[in-house]
Design an enzyme around this catalytic site. Structure first.
Site, PDB file in Angstrom:
ATOM      1  N   LYS A  35       7.919 -15.697 -21.521  1.00  0.00           N
ATOM      2  CA  LYS A  35       8.094 -15.163 -20.172  1.00  0.00           C
ATOM      3  C   LYS A  35       8.637 -16.231 -19.222  1.00  0.00           C
ATOM      4  CE  LYS A  35       5.007 -12.275 -18.421  1.00  0.00           C
ATOM      5  NZ  LYS A  35       3.809 -11.724 -17.718  1.00  0.00           N
ATOM      6  N   ARG A 154       2.751  -2.015  -3.565  1.00  0.00           N
ATOM      7  CA  ARG A 154       2.996  -0.796  -4.337  1.00  0.00           C
ATOM      8  C   ARG A 154       4.137  -1.066  -5.311  1.00  0.00           C
ATOM      9  NH1 ARG A 154       4.748   2.898   0.409  1.00  0.00           N
ATOM     10  NH2 ARG A 154       5.746   0.906   0.895  1.00  0.00           N
ATOM     11  N   ASN A 208      -8.236   1.298  -2.060  1.00  0.00           N
ATOM     12  CA  ASN A 208      -7.673   2.021  -3.204  1.00  0.00           C
ATOM     13  C   ASN A 208      -8.490   3.261  -3.547  1.00  0.00           C
ATOM     14  OD1 ASN A 208      -5.562   0.276  -3.421  1.00  0.00           O
ATOM     15  ND2 ASN A 208      -6.123  -0.579  -5.395  1.00  0.00           N
ATOM     16  N   PHE A 249      -0.124  10.429   1.459  1.00  0.00           N
ATOM     17  CA  PHE A 249      -0.968  10.699   0.293  1.00  0.00           C
ATOM     18  C   PHE A 249      -1.488  12.135   0.284  1.00  0.00           C
ATOM     19  CE2 PHE A 249      -0.708   6.180   0.266  1.00  0.00           C
ATOM     20  CZ  PHE A 249      -0.786   5.825  -1.064  1.00  0.00           C
ATOM     21  N   GLY A 253       0.249  17.046  -6.803  1.00  0.00           N
ATOM     22  CA  GLY A 253       1.003  16.856  -8.037  1.00  0.00           C
ATOM     23  C   GLY A 253       0.079  16.801  -9.237  1.00  0.00           C
ATOM     24  N   CYS A 260      -3.441   0.300 -10.817  1.00  0.00           N
ATOM     25  CA  CYS A 260      -4.432   0.024  -9.774  1.00  0.00           C
ATOM     26  C   CYS A 260      -5.467   1.133  -9.603  1.00  0.00           C
ATOM     27  CB  CYS A 260      -3.730  -0.232  -8.442  1.00  0.00           C
ATOM     28  SG  CYS A 260      -2.740  -1.740  -8.432  1.00  0.00           S
TER      29      CYS A 260
END
Length: 432
Positions: A35, A154, A208, A249, A253, A260
Protein backbone atom coordinates in the site's frame (compact mmCIF):
# COMPACT_ATOMS: atom_id res chain seq x y z
CA UNK A 1 2.92 21.60 12.37
CA UNK A 2 4.55 18.19 11.98
CA UNK A 3 2.05 15.33 11.98
CA UNK A 4 2.15 11.56 11.81
CA UNK A 5 -1.03 9.75 10.76
CA UNK A 6 -1.01 6.02 11.46
CA UNK A 7 -3.33 4.10 9.15
CA UNK A 8 -3.99 4.88 5.49
CA UNK A 9 -7.61 3.80 5.11
CA UNK A 10 -10.42 6.23 4.35
CA UNK A 11 -9.97 8.21 7.55
CA UNK A 12 -6.19 8.28 7.77
CA UNK A 13 -5.45 8.91 4.11
CA UNK A 14 -8.08 11.60 3.61
CA UNK A 15 -7.34 13.33 6.92
CA UNK A 16 -3.58 13.23 6.45
CA UNK A 17 -3.85 14.58 2.92
CA UNK A 18 -6.21 17.29 4.12
CA UNK A 19 -3.80 18.41 6.84
CA UNK A 20 -0.97 18.59 4.30
CA UNK A 21 -3.15 20.73 2.04
CA UNK A 22 -3.44 23.18 4.95
CA UNK A 23 0.36 23.55 4.96
CA UNK A 24 1.38 21.01 7.58
CA UNK A 25 4.13 18.43 7.15
CA UNK A 26 2.42 15.03 7.26
CA UNK A 27 3.84 11.52 7.35
CA UNK A 28 1.28 8.77 6.75
CA UNK A 29 2.19 5.35 8.13
CA UNK A 30 0.94 1.88 7.28
CA UNK A 31 2.25 -1.63 7.95
CA UNK A 32 1.25 -2.86 4.51
CA UNK A 33 4.33 -2.35 2.36
CA UNK A 34 2.44 -2.76 -0.94
CA UNK A 35 0.00 0.00 0.00
CA UNK A 36 2.83 2.40 0.85
CA UNK A 37 4.54 1.61 -2.44
CA UNK A 38 1.29 2.36 -4.26
CA UNK A 39 0.89 5.69 -2.48
CA UNK A 40 4.48 6.67 -3.17
CA UNK A 41 3.65 6.15 -6.85
CA UNK A 42 0.50 8.31 -6.56
CA UNK A 43 -1.73 5.23 -6.82
CA UNK A 44 -4.69 5.52 -4.46
CA UNK A 45 -5.84 2.18 -2.98
CA UNK A 46 -9.38 3.47 -2.36
CA UNK A 47 -11.85 5.27 -4.60
CA UNK A 48 -12.61 8.74 -3.30
CA UNK A 49 -13.39 11.62 -5.68
CA UNK A 50 -10.72 14.33 -5.64
CA UNK A 51 -8.28 12.47 -3.41
CA UNK A 52 -5.76 11.37 -6.03
CA UNK A 53 -5.19 14.94 -7.20
CA UNK A 54 -4.62 16.18 -3.64
CA UNK A 55 -2.19 13.36 -2.83
CA UNK A 56 -0.17 14.07 -5.96
CA UNK A 57 -0.14 17.84 -5.35
CA UNK A 58 1.04 17.63 -1.73
CA UNK A 59 3.60 14.89 -2.38
CA UNK A 60 5.13 17.07 -5.10
CA UNK A 61 5.13 20.03 -2.70
CA UNK A 62 7.02 17.95 -0.13
CA UNK A 63 4.34 18.22 2.54
CA UNK A 64 3.05 14.64 2.33
CA UNK A 65 4.99 11.40 2.53
CA UNK A 66 4.28 7.72 3.13
CA UNK A 67 6.28 5.18 5.10
CA UNK A 68 6.15 1.87 6.95
CA UNK A 69 8.56 3.22 9.60
CA UNK A 70 6.25 4.12 12.50
CA UNK A 71 9.10 4.82 14.91
CA UNK A 72 10.75 7.40 12.65
CA UNK A 73 7.41 9.06 11.88
CA UNK A 74 6.55 9.40 15.57
CA UNK A 75 9.94 10.86 16.43
CA UNK A 76 9.66 13.44 13.62
CA UNK A 77 6.18 14.66 14.62
CA UNK A 78 4.53 16.93 17.16
CA UNK A 79 1.11 15.32 16.88
CA UNK A 80 0.46 11.64 16.22
CA UNK A 81 -2.97 10.58 14.91
CA UNK A 82 -4.24 7.02 15.34
CA UNK A 83 -6.56 6.28 12.40
CA UNK A 84 -6.64 2.49 12.18
CA UNK A 85 -9.72 0.32 11.82
CA UNK A 86 -12.04 -0.70 14.63
CA UNK A 87 -14.01 -3.51 12.97
CA UNK A 88 -16.95 -5.31 14.49
CA UNK A 89 -16.07 -8.32 16.63
CA UNK A 90 -18.30 -11.42 16.80
CA UNK A 91 -19.99 -10.03 19.93
CA UNK A 92 -20.86 -6.74 18.25
CA UNK A 93 -18.25 -4.83 20.25
CA UNK A 94 -15.59 -2.77 18.52
CA UNK A 95 -12.36 -4.69 17.97
CA UNK A 96 -9.69 -2.40 19.42
CA UNK A 97 -6.71 -4.65 18.79
CA UNK A 98 -5.34 -2.40 16.04
CA UNK A 99 -5.71 0.75 18.15
CA UNK A 100 -4.00 -0.80 21.16
CA UNK A 101 -1.29 -2.37 19.04
CA UNK A 102 -0.46 1.03 17.58
CA UNK A 103 -0.54 2.62 21.05
CA UNK A 104 2.09 0.21 22.30
CA UNK A 105 4.26 0.83 19.24
CA UNK A 106 3.97 4.57 19.83
CA UNK A 107 5.06 4.07 23.43
CA UNK A 108 8.18 2.25 22.27
CA UNK A 109 8.97 5.01 19.76
CA UNK A 110 8.58 8.03 22.05
CA UNK A 111 11.45 10.06 23.46
CA UNK A 112 11.13 12.77 26.13
CA UNK A 113 9.79 15.43 23.77
CA UNK A 114 6.17 16.48 24.42
CA UNK A 115 3.69 15.04 21.94
CA UNK A 116 -0.07 14.99 21.53
CA UNK A 117 -1.48 11.57 20.65
CA UNK A 118 -4.85 11.85 18.91
CA UNK A 119 -7.31 8.98 18.62
CA UNK A 120 -9.21 9.62 15.39
CA UNK A 121 -10.57 6.10 14.98
CA UNK A 122 -14.17 5.54 16.09
CA UNK A 123 -13.77 3.99 19.54
CA UNK A 124 -15.85 3.20 22.64
CA UNK A 125 -15.99 5.58 25.56
CA UNK A 126 -12.83 5.33 27.66
CA UNK A 127 -10.53 4.16 24.86
CA UNK A 128 -8.32 7.26 24.96
CA UNK A 129 -7.55 6.56 28.62
CA UNK A 130 -6.62 2.97 27.82
CA UNK A 131 -4.42 4.18 24.94
CA UNK A 132 -2.60 6.46 27.39
CA UNK A 133 -2.21 3.62 29.89
CA UNK A 134 -0.71 1.33 27.27
CA UNK A 135 1.69 3.99 26.01
CA UNK A 136 2.89 4.72 29.56
CA UNK A 137 3.17 1.01 30.26
CA UNK A 138 5.72 0.82 27.43
CA UNK A 139 7.32 4.15 28.27
CA UNK A 140 6.64 5.45 31.81
CA UNK A 141 8.59 8.66 31.15
CA UNK A 142 6.61 9.62 28.00
CA UNK A 143 5.61 13.30 27.94
CA UNK A 144 2.22 13.06 26.28
CA UNK A 145 -1.41 14.10 26.21
CA UNK A 146 -3.86 11.63 24.66
CA UNK A 147 -6.88 13.26 23.03
CA UNK A 148 -9.95 12.27 21.02
CA UNK A 149 -10.80 14.00 17.74
CA UNK A 150 -13.42 11.82 15.99
CA UNK A 151 -13.94 12.00 12.25
CA UNK A 152 -17.25 12.79 10.56
CA UNK A 153 -16.37 11.98 6.95
CA UNK A 154 -18.81 10.46 4.48
CA UNK A 155 -17.43 8.03 1.93
CA UNK A 156 -17.87 9.49 -1.52
CA UNK A 157 -17.64 13.06 -0.26
CA UNK A 158 -14.82 12.70 2.28
CA UNK A 159 -12.56 15.29 0.63
CA UNK A 160 -15.34 17.88 0.65
CA UNK A 161 -16.21 17.02 4.25
CA UNK A 162 -12.58 17.45 5.31
CA UNK A 163 -12.51 21.07 4.19
CA UNK A 164 -16.14 21.91 5.00
CA UNK A 165 -16.85 20.21 8.34
CA UNK A 166 -20.11 20.80 10.21
CA UNK A 167 -18.03 20.91 13.38
CA UNK A 168 -14.77 19.76 14.93
CA UNK A 169 -14.98 17.91 18.23
CA UNK A 170 -11.87 17.93 20.43
CA UNK A 171 -11.68 15.86 23.58
CA UNK A 172 -8.69 16.85 25.70
CA UNK A 173 -7.80 16.80 29.39
CA UNK A 174 -5.28 19.65 29.29
CA UNK A 175 -5.53 23.18 27.97
CA UNK A 176 -2.13 22.82 26.27
CA UNK A 177 -3.28 19.90 24.10
CA UNK A 178 -6.67 21.47 23.39
CA UNK A 179 -5.05 24.71 22.22
CA UNK A 180 -2.71 22.86 19.84
CA UNK A 181 -5.62 20.95 18.29
CA UNK A 182 -7.76 24.08 18.00
CA UNK A 183 -4.87 25.80 16.20
CA UNK A 184 -4.51 22.85 13.82
CA UNK A 185 -8.20 22.77 12.93
CA UNK A 186 -9.06 26.48 13.01
CA UNK A 187 -8.38 27.00 9.25
CA UNK A 188 -11.28 24.61 8.58
CA UNK A 189 -14.07 26.11 10.70
CA UNK A 190 -14.85 28.20 13.76
CA UNK A 191 -17.35 25.59 14.94
CA UNK A 192 -14.96 23.81 17.27
CA UNK A 193 -16.23 22.09 20.39
CA UNK A 194 -13.77 21.29 23.18
CA UNK A 195 -14.75 18.76 25.81
CA UNK A 196 -13.32 15.78 27.69
CA UNK A 197 -12.22 12.66 25.74
CA UNK A 198 -15.04 10.47 27.02
CA UNK A 199 -17.69 12.93 25.84
CA UNK A 200 -15.89 13.33 22.52
CA UNK A 201 -15.90 9.57 21.95
CA UNK A 202 -19.59 9.44 22.85
CA UNK A 203 -20.46 12.31 20.46
CA UNK A 204 -19.23 10.21 17.55
CA UNK A 205 -21.23 7.11 18.48
CA UNK A 206 -24.34 9.09 19.39
CA UNK A 207 -24.23 11.01 16.09
CA UNK A 208 -23.98 7.87 13.95
CA UNK A 209 -26.60 6.05 15.99
CA UNK A 210 -29.04 8.96 15.65
CA UNK A 211 -28.59 9.14 11.87
CA UNK A 212 -29.05 5.37 11.59
CA UNK A 213 -32.20 5.71 13.72
CA UNK A 214 -33.55 8.35 11.37
CA UNK A 215 -32.94 6.05 8.39
CA UNK A 216 -34.63 3.07 10.03
CA UNK A 217 -37.55 5.25 11.11
CA UNK A 218 -38.27 6.60 7.63
CA UNK A 219 -37.95 3.06 6.25
CA UNK A 220 -40.55 1.89 8.77
CA UNK A 221 -42.82 4.71 7.61
CA UNK A 222 -42.21 3.68 3.98
CA UNK A 223 -43.26 0.12 4.74
CA UNK A 224 -46.46 1.40 6.33
CA UNK A 225 -47.00 3.65 3.31
CA UNK A 226 -46.80 0.56 1.10
CA UNK A 227 -49.51 -1.09 3.16
CA UNK A 228 -51.84 1.92 2.90
CA UNK A 229 -50.89 3.14 -0.61
CA UNK A 230 -49.50 6.44 0.62
CA UNK A 231 -46.37 8.03 -0.91
CA UNK A 232 -43.35 8.17 1.36
CA UNK A 233 -41.74 10.92 -0.68
CA UNK A 234 -44.67 13.22 0.02
CA UNK A 235 -44.64 12.13 3.65
CA UNK A 236 -40.91 12.79 4.01
CA UNK A 237 -41.22 16.21 2.39
CA UNK A 238 -44.01 17.16 4.76
CA UNK A 239 -42.01 15.93 7.74
CA UNK A 240 -38.77 17.56 6.63
CA UNK A 241 -40.28 21.03 6.41
CA UNK A 242 -40.67 20.94 10.18
CA UNK A 243 -37.46 22.63 11.37
CA UNK A 244 -37.37 20.32 14.40
CA UNK A 245 -37.00 17.33 12.06
CA UNK A 246 -35.28 18.63 8.92
CA UNK A 247 -35.12 16.97 5.49
CA UNK A 248 -31.79 15.12 5.72
CA UNK A 249 -31.69 11.33 6.12
CA UNK A 250 -35.37 11.03 5.26
CA UNK A 251 -34.80 9.19 1.97
CA UNK A 252 -36.53 5.84 2.27
CA UNK A 253 -34.84 2.86 0.70
CA UNK A 254 -33.27 -0.49 1.45
CA UNK A 255 -31.30 0.46 4.52
CA UNK A 256 -27.90 1.74 5.54
CA UNK A 257 -24.59 -0.03 4.96
CA UNK A 258 -20.91 0.80 4.78
CA UNK A 259 -18.12 0.81 7.30
CA UNK A 260 -19.68 3.06 9.96
CA UNK A 261 -23.39 2.89 10.75
CA UNK A 262 -23.77 -0.91 11.03
CA UNK A 263 -20.79 -1.48 13.30
CA UNK A 264 -21.15 1.74 15.30
CA UNK A 265 -24.79 1.13 16.23
CA UNK A 266 -23.91 -2.40 17.33
CA UNK A 267 -20.84 -1.19 19.22
CA UNK A 268 -22.87 1.45 21.11
CA UNK A 269 -25.51 -1.14 21.97
CA UNK A 270 -22.77 -3.47 23.26
CA UNK A 271 -21.17 -0.61 25.20
CA UNK A 272 -24.49 0.05 26.96
CA UNK A 273 -24.94 -3.63 27.75
CA UNK A 274 -21.54 -3.73 29.42
CA UNK A 275 -23.10 -1.37 31.99
CA UNK A 276 -26.26 -3.47 32.14
CA UNK A 277 -28.31 -1.02 30.07
CA UNK A 278 -30.26 -2.60 27.21
CA UNK A 279 -31.20 -0.10 24.50
CA UNK A 280 -34.48 -1.07 22.90
CA UNK A 281 -34.20 1.76 20.38
CA UNK A 282 -30.78 0.70 19.12
CA UNK A 283 -31.93 -2.91 18.85
CA UNK A 284 -34.98 -1.80 16.85
CA UNK A 285 -32.79 0.25 14.50
CA UNK A 286 -30.65 -2.83 13.84
CA UNK A 287 -33.68 -5.11 13.37
CA UNK A 288 -35.37 -2.77 10.86
CA UNK A 289 -32.17 -2.36 8.85
CA UNK A 290 -31.46 -6.09 8.79
CA UNK A 291 -34.82 -6.74 7.10
CA UNK A 292 -35.20 -3.65 4.93
CA UNK A 293 -33.40 -5.00 1.86
CA UNK A 294 -36.03 -7.77 1.77
CA UNK A 295 -38.52 -5.19 0.49
CA UNK A 296 -37.11 -5.52 -3.02
CA UNK A 297 -37.53 -9.30 -2.92
CA UNK A 298 -41.09 -8.91 -1.59
CA UNK A 299 -42.01 -6.57 -4.46
CA UNK A 300 -40.40 -8.99 -6.93
CA UNK A 301 -42.39 -11.93 -5.54
CA UNK A 302 -45.59 -9.88 -5.51
CA UNK A 303 -45.22 -9.05 -9.21
CA UNK A 304 -44.15 -12.47 -10.52
CA UNK A 305 -45.72 -14.79 -7.93
CA UNK A 306 -44.36 -18.33 -8.03
CA UNK A 307 -43.10 -17.98 -11.61
CA UNK A 308 -39.68 -16.50 -10.86
CA UNK A 309 -37.43 -19.47 -11.61
CA UNK A 310 -35.44 -18.86 -14.77
CA UNK A 311 -36.10 -15.11 -14.85
CA UNK A 312 -33.17 -12.71 -15.21
CA UNK A 313 -32.68 -9.66 -12.99
CA UNK A 314 -30.39 -6.81 -13.92
CA UNK A 315 -28.90 -5.34 -10.76
CA UNK A 316 -27.75 -1.74 -10.99
CA UNK A 317 -25.19 -1.02 -8.32
CA UNK A 318 -23.20 -3.17 -5.91
CA UNK A 319 -21.43 -0.70 -3.58
CA UNK A 320 -23.31 0.39 -0.48
CA UNK A 321 -23.66 3.95 -1.84
CA UNK A 322 -22.64 5.97 -4.91
CA UNK A 323 -19.15 7.48 -5.37
CA UNK A 324 -17.38 4.71 -3.47
CA UNK A 325 -16.13 1.20 -4.15
CA UNK A 326 -16.88 0.10 -0.59
CA UNK A 327 -18.79 -3.18 -0.36
CA UNK A 328 -18.94 -3.39 3.43
CA UNK A 329 -22.51 -4.19 4.56
CA UNK A 330 -23.78 -3.41 1.04
CA UNK A 331 -27.47 -4.34 0.56
CA UNK A 332 -26.56 -6.06 -2.71
CA UNK A 333 -24.79 -8.75 -0.68
CA UNK A 334 -28.09 -9.61 1.03
CA UNK A 335 -30.36 -9.33 -2.01
CA UNK A 336 -28.40 -11.36 -4.56
CA UNK A 337 -28.27 -14.67 -2.62
CA UNK A 338 -32.04 -14.52 -2.07
CA UNK A 339 -32.63 -14.10 -5.79
CA UNK A 340 -30.32 -17.02 -6.55
CA UNK A 341 -32.20 -19.19 -4.02
CA UNK A 342 -35.32 -18.61 -6.11
CA UNK A 343 -33.61 -19.82 -9.28
CA UNK A 344 -33.27 -16.29 -10.66
CA UNK A 345 -30.32 -15.39 -12.89
CA UNK A 346 -28.52 -12.19 -11.88
CA UNK A 347 -26.51 -9.78 -14.03
CA UNK A 348 -24.90 -6.99 -12.01
CA UNK A 349 -23.08 -3.80 -12.88
CA UNK A 350 -21.30 -1.16 -10.81
CA UNK A 351 -19.06 1.49 -12.40
CA UNK A 352 -16.47 1.37 -9.59
CA UNK A 353 -17.03 -1.53 -7.17
CA UNK A 354 -16.88 -4.38 -9.69
CA UNK A 355 -13.47 -5.72 -8.61
CA UNK A 356 -14.23 -5.44 -4.89
CA UNK A 357 -17.56 -7.23 -5.38
CA UNK A 358 -16.17 -10.13 -7.42
CA UNK A 359 -14.74 -12.06 -4.48
CA UNK A 360 -17.77 -11.43 -2.26
CA UNK A 361 -20.50 -12.68 -4.57
CA UNK A 362 -21.43 -16.25 -5.59
CA UNK A 363 -19.90 -17.46 -8.84
CA UNK A 364 -23.36 -17.74 -10.42
CA UNK A 365 -23.63 -13.93 -10.51
CA UNK A 366 -22.58 -12.46 -13.83
CA UNK A 367 -20.80 -9.17 -13.16
CA UNK A 368 -20.85 -7.31 -16.45
CA UNK A 369 -18.70 -4.49 -17.74
CA UNK A 370 -21.31 -2.03 -18.99
CA UNK A 371 -24.68 -0.58 -18.08
CA UNK A 372 -26.18 -1.67 -21.39
CA UNK A 373 -25.14 -5.27 -20.82
CA UNK A 374 -26.73 -5.25 -17.36
CA UNK A 375 -30.08 -4.12 -18.78
CA UNK A 376 -30.14 -6.14 -22.01
CA UNK A 377 -32.92 -8.78 -22.08
CA UNK A 378 -33.67 -8.74 -18.35
CA UNK A 379 -37.12 -9.47 -16.94
CA UNK A 380 -36.74 -6.98 -14.08
CA UNK A 381 -34.36 -4.22 -13.09
CA UNK A 382 -33.25 -3.72 -9.48
CA UNK A 383 -31.82 -0.28 -8.64
CA UNK A 384 -29.65 -0.90 -5.57
CA UNK A 385 -27.10 1.95 -5.76
CA UNK A 386 -28.20 5.26 -7.24
CA UNK A 387 -25.18 6.10 -9.40
CA UNK A 388 -25.83 9.13 -11.61
CA UNK A 389 -25.02 7.02 -14.67
CA UNK A 390 -28.07 4.85 -14.01
CA UNK A 391 -30.46 7.74 -13.64
CA UNK A 392 -29.47 9.30 -16.96
CA UNK A 393 -31.26 6.60 -18.96
CA UNK A 394 -34.71 7.49 -20.28
CA UNK A 395 -37.67 5.11 -19.85
CA UNK A 396 -37.73 4.64 -23.63
CA UNK A 397 -34.06 3.54 -23.61
CA UNK A 398 -34.75 1.08 -20.79
CA UNK A 399 -37.80 -0.30 -22.59
CA UNK A 400 -35.86 -0.88 -25.79
CA UNK A 401 -33.29 -3.00 -23.96
CA UNK A 402 -35.37 -4.96 -21.46
CA UNK A 403 -37.31 -8.17 -22.07
CA UNK A 404 -40.06 -7.27 -19.59
CA UNK A 405 -40.78 -3.80 -18.28
CA UNK A 406 -40.43 -4.18 -14.50
CA UNK A 407 -38.42 -1.78 -12.33
CA UNK A 408 -37.93 -2.28 -8.60
CA UNK A 409 -36.35 0.88 -7.26
CA UNK A 410 -34.61 0.34 -3.94
CA UNK A 411 -33.57 3.99 -3.69
CA UNK A 412 -36.69 5.78 -4.97
CA UNK A 413 -34.43 7.48 -7.48
CA UNK A 414 -36.14 6.81 -10.83
CA UNK A 415 -38.97 8.97 -12.20
CA UNK A 416 -41.93 6.79 -11.30
CA UNK A 417 -44.49 8.66 -13.42
CA UNK A 418 -42.28 8.67 -16.54
CA UNK A 419 -41.73 4.92 -16.24
CA UNK A 420 -45.45 4.25 -15.81
CA UNK A 421 -46.26 6.35 -18.86
CA UNK A 422 -43.91 4.12 -20.85
CA UNK A 423 -45.81 1.04 -19.67
CA UNK A 424 -43.51 -0.11 -16.87
CA UNK A 425 -44.54 -1.85 -13.70
CA UNK A 426 -42.78 0.27 -11.09
CA UNK A 427 -42.24 -0.48 -7.43
CA UNK A 428 -40.34 1.79 -5.08
CA UNK A 429 -39.98 1.69 -1.30
CA UNK A 430 -43.11 3.22 0.19
CA UNK A 431 -44.39 4.32 -3.25
CA UNK A 432 -46.80 1.52 -4.04
Amino acid sequence: MKLAVIGTGYVGLVSGTGFSELGNDVICVDKIKEKIEQLNNNQIPIYEPGLEELVRKNREAGRLSFTTDLKAAVKASDLVFIAVGTPESPSGAADLSYVYGVAEEIGEALDHKYKVIVVKSTVPVGTSEEVERRILMKNPDANIDVCSVPEFLREGSAVHDTFHPDRIVIGARTEKAANLLVELHSPLTDKIITTDPRSSEMIKYASNAFLATKISFINEMANICDAYEADIQAVAKGMGLDHRIGPKFLNAGIGYGGSCFPKDVKALKHLAEEKNYHSKILQAVINVNDKQSDRMIEHFDDIFGDKVEGLTVGMLGLAFKPNTDDMREAPSLKIIPKLLERGVHVKAYDPIARDNAQSLLPQEVKIVGSLTEAIQDVDALFLVTEWEEFLSLSPAELKALMKQQVVIDGRNAFDRDALKQEGFIYRGIGRK
